[in-house]
Design a protein around this motif. Sequence first.
Motif, short mmCIF file in Angstrom:
data_model
loop_
_atom_site.label_atom_id
_atom_site.label_comp_id
_atom_site.label_asym_id
_atom_site.label_seq_id
_atom_site.Cartn_x
_atom_site.Cartn_y
_atom_site.Cartn_z
N MET A 1 -1.21 63.22 -22.06
CA MET A 1 -0.77 62.53 -20.88
C MET A 1 -1.56 61.40 -20.36
SD MET A 1 -0.22 66.33 -18.96
CE MET A 1 0.31 65.56 -17.39
N GLN A 2 -0.60 60.69 -19.56
CA GLN A 2 -1.63 59.46 -18.97
C GLN A 2 -2.07 60.18 -17.44
OE1 GLN A 2 -2.15 56.40 -20.22
NE2 GLN A 2 -3.39 56.01 -18.07
N PRO A 3 -3.42 60.03 -17.42
CA PRO A 3 -4.00 60.37 -16.14
C PRO A 3 -3.38 59.40 -14.83
CG PRO A 3 -5.83 60.37 -17.43
CD PRO A 3 -4.53 59.84 -18.09
N PHE A 4 -3.03 59.92 -13.80
CA PHE A 4 -2.83 59.20 -12.51
C PHE A 4 -3.80 57.85 -12.22
CE2 PHE A 4 -1.51 63.62 -11.56
CZ PHE A 4 -0.39 63.59 -11.98
N ALA A 5 -3.11 56.81 -11.99
CA ALA A 5 -3.86 55.64 -11.68
C ALA A 5 -5.05 55.89 -10.51
CB ALA A 5 -3.16 54.36 -11.53
N TRP A 6 -4.49 56.64 -9.55
CA TRP A 6 -4.94 56.56 -8.34
C TRP A 6 -6.38 57.72 -8.46
CZ3 TRP A 6 -5.39 61.72 -6.68
CH2 TRP A 6 -4.56 62.95 -7.43
N LEU A 7 -6.30 58.68 -9.45
CA LEU A 7 -7.25 59.38 -9.80
C LEU A 7 -8.59 58.80 -10.27
CD1 LEU A 7 -7.49 62.68 -9.93
CD2 LEU A 7 -6.81 62.53 -12.44
N PHE A 8 -8.31 57.77 -11.25
CA PHE A 8 -9.50 56.91 -11.54
C PHE A 8 -10.19 56.23 -10.36
CE2 PHE A 8 -11.49 52.93 -13.29
CZ PHE A 8 -12.43 53.72 -14.14
N THR A 9 -9.28 55.55 -9.36
CA THR A 9 -9.36 54.78 -8.42
C THR A 9 -10.37 55.70 -7.27
OG1 THR A 9 -7.66 53.33 -8.83
CG2 THR A 9 -8.98 53.13 -6.85
N SER A 10 -9.79 56.73 -7.13
CA SER A 10 -10.43 57.79 -6.21
C SER A 10 -11.96 58.16 -6.61
CB SER A 10 -9.54 58.99 -5.70
OG SER A 10 -9.70 59.72 -7.01
N THR A 11 -12.10 58.28 -7.93
CA THR A 11 -13.55 58.41 -8.26
C THR A 11 -14.35 57.19 -8.15
OG1 THR A 11 -12.91 57.71 -10.51
CG2 THR A 11 -12.82 60.24 -9.95
N TYR B 1 -7.79 43.49 1.11
CA TYR B 1 -7.42 44.95 0.44
C TYR B 1 -7.76 45.04 -1.04
CZ TYR B 1 -4.31 45.88 4.34
OH TYR B 1 -3.80 46.41 5.50
N ASP B 2 -8.50 46.28 -1.35
CA ASP B 2 -8.68 46.32 -2.50
C ASP B 2 -7.11 46.84 -3.44
OD1 ASP B 2 -10.05 46.69 -4.98
OD2 ASP B 2 -10.47 48.81 -4.39
N VAL B 3 -6.69 46.08 -4.31
CA VAL B 3 -5.51 46.16 -4.92
C VAL B 3 -5.74 46.75 -6.28
CG1 VAL B 3 -3.24 45.34 -5.25
CG2 VAL B 3 -4.40 44.61 -3.50
N ARG B 4 -5.36 47.74 -6.66
CA ARG B 4 -5.42 48.25 -7.89
C ARG B 4 -4.26 49.49 -8.04
NH1 ARG B 4 -11.44 49.80 -9.17
NH2 ARG B 4 -11.62 49.69 -7.07
N ALA B 5 -4.56 50.62 -7.81
CA ALA B 5 -3.69 51.78 -7.97
C ALA B 5 -2.69 51.61 -6.60
CB ALA B 5 -4.18 53.05 -8.29
#
Length: 168
Positions: free
Chosen positions: A41-51, A122-126
């Motif tokens: 599966m593809q991990p959620f983008a917000w999961l990486f950003t939150s780390t 703003y930090d704009v990623r996920a």
Amino acid sequence: MRLLIRAYDLLVAAMALVAALTLVWLMVAVVASVAMRNLGMQPFAWLFTSTEYGLLYMTMLGAPWLVRERGHVHIELVTAALPGRARRFVSRAIAALCVLVCAILAWYGLELFLTNIERNDYDVRAYFYPRWLLTITFPISFSVMAIEFARFVAGAELLHSGEAGIHE
């Protein structure tokens, strides 16, 4: 005055608690991300950003408590070789230098925080994340660290124990 000291101690403890909970979140997020990848599966983008955000929060919010507990890394080879009076002087001088560095970093952190608010950055990623929510940690944490180091400058306890090696 006691109420102010108590409130300050609770602030340091609360910051350390948030840092500890953030460490738990980092473990959960990394395990979830790795598990998702292993399951194809593809991990959620917000999961990486939150780390990434969590690493900053954990470091900045936990640092004042580490200063208080003398849990930061330092080498006592020189201070252990000094006689008592010289060791006290060197330890207090180092703590005073740390106060100065933390105060300077708190000042520049405050300028960065205010600039982020002024520019509406703003930090704009996920997702859109107000950058000031990241940079607010700089003036707060470095100010509290300056206070903690100041306690070693003027207080009864020294920053350095005068014992070289591992003593736990």
